[in-house]
Design an enzyme around this catalytic site. Structure first.
Site, short mmCIF file in Angstrom:
data_model
loop_
_atom_site.label_atom_id
_atom_site.label_comp_id
_atom_site.label_asym_id
_atom_site.label_seq_id
_atom_site.Cartn_x
_atom_site.Cartn_y
_atom_site.Cartn_z
CB SER A 191 -0.82 0.00 1.34
OG SER A 191 -1.39 1.44 1.30
CG MET A 217 -8.01 7.14 2.57
SD MET A 217 -7.54 7.14 4.24
CE MET A 217 -6.61 5.38 4.22
CG MET A 249 -11.41 3.15 2.37
SD MET A 249 -9.87 3.16 3.12
CE MET A 249 -8.60 3.30 1.76
CG MET A 274 -11.49 -2.97 5.31
SD MET A 274 -10.13 -2.54 4.31
CE MET A 274 -9.08 -1.55 5.54
CG ASP A 281 -6.19 -2.93 3.36
OD1 ASP A 281 -5.02 -2.74 3.71
OD2 ASP A 281 -6.91 -1.97 2.39
C1 DX5 Z 1 -6.20 1.68 5.72
C2 DX5 Z 1 -5.79 1.27 4.18
C3 DX5 Z 1 -4.67 0.30 4.35
C4 DX5 Z 1 -3.54 0.79 4.70
C5 DX5 Z 1 -2.66 -0.43 5.33
O1 DX5 Z 1 -7.39 2.12 5.45
O2 DX5 Z 1 -6.92 0.56 3.48
O3 DX5 Z 1 -4.44 -0.41 2.82
O4 DX5 Z 1 -2.70 1.53 4.03
O5 DX5 Z 1 -1.53 -0.16 5.69
P1 DX5 Z 1 -0.79 -1.13 7.03
O6 DX5 Z 1 -0.31 -2.31 6.36
O7 DX5 Z 1 0.17 -0.30 7.62
O8 DX5 Z 1 -1.79 -1.65 8.17
ZN ZN Z 2 -6.49 -0.50 1.42
#
Ligand code: DX5
Ligand code: ZN
Length: 234
Positions: free
Chosen positions: A13, A42, A73, A142, A184
């Site tokens: 990511s 986001m 998101m 998630m 994720d």
């Molecule tokens: C959170 C994101 C993830 C995030 C994961 O809302 O969707 O993709 O970047 O980051 P790590 O691996 O650091 O939890």
């Molecule tokens: Zn993500």
């Protein structure tokens, strides 16, 4: 008939990348063996944070050949779908709570030539997928609440992965078509084997990759560790 399991894929990511050097960063993860670029969008509405949009997707597109996995998101969803498709996205996933018409949004993503997926927050029931399986290429669970990188893995995601795996295997047995199962949030070298064992085949890792202590020599070491640990779990 059950189709063969999908291969293990690691999707760094870029939320945790150095945004001032994003082209270089995505080239480095591809060179290190990344299978997808995970692109977190986001909107400060669906989630309390604001990140990157289609212009940035378009800017990194020429730097990599691996697919760009856009995780929306945002609310509403539909207007952004054609913009990301035009910007070079290959996979577009969204949260069903953020779309008025989930079936229509999935169809729209596919009409734009992308693979489509639904994202399940920790408290979102898996039933949301049941009536739209034929339009899904990916299911994303998630394991943190969406909005920020660097959070801790929520343990209940393990049981949920197993339940999602059962559903997707039953669907594959019926149709011969495999839907990817992505996880994720909070994925690390230490927990990825357990996550793979629970049924995930695609692993998003943000802080684990870009925050790796030996990252300045490229991301090869951390990518290899993640991949081999995941493979050991299957
Ligand atoms: C959170 C994101 C993830 C995030 C994961 O809302 O969707 O993709 O970047 O980051 P790590 O691996 O650091 O939890
Ligand atoms: Zn993500």
């Amino acid at each position: 008939m059950t189709a063969d399991a999908l291969p293990i894929r690691i999707a760094p990511s870029i939320l945790s990348a150095d945004f001032a050097r994003l082209g270089e960063e995505v080239r480095a993860i591809q060179a290190a063996g990344a299978d997808l670029v995970h692109f977190d969008v986001m909107d400060n509405h669906y989630v309390p944070n604001l990140t990157i949009g289609p212009l940035v997707c378009q800017a990194i597109r020429p730097h990599v050949t691996i697919p760009i996995d856009v995780h929306l998101m945002v609310e509403p969803v539909d207007a952004l779908v054609p913009m990301f498709a035009k910007a070079g996205a290959n996979i577009i996933t969204f949260h069903p709570e953020a779309s008025r018409h989930v079936d229509r949004t999935l169809a729209l993503i596919r009409d734009q030539g992308c693979q489509a997926g639904l994202v399940f927050n920790p408290a979102t029931p898996l039933e949301w997928m049941d009536d739209v399986m034929d339009k899904l290429d990916m299911v994303l669970l998630m394991s943190v609440n969406p909005g920020f990188g660097g959070q801790s893995f929520i343990e209940s995601a393990i049981d949920k992965l197993k339940r999602a795996r059962t559903r997707l295997d039953a669907y594959a047995a019926r149709t011969g078509r495999r839907i990817a199962l992505e996880i994720d949030g909070g994925v690390k070298v230490e927990n990825i084997a357990r996550i793979a064992q629970a049924g995930a085949d695609t692993f998003v890792a943000g802080s684990a990759v870009f925050g790796a202590p030996d990252a300045d020599g490229g991301y090869r070491t951390i990518m290899n560790k993640l991949k081999s640990a995941a493979q050991a779990g299957t």
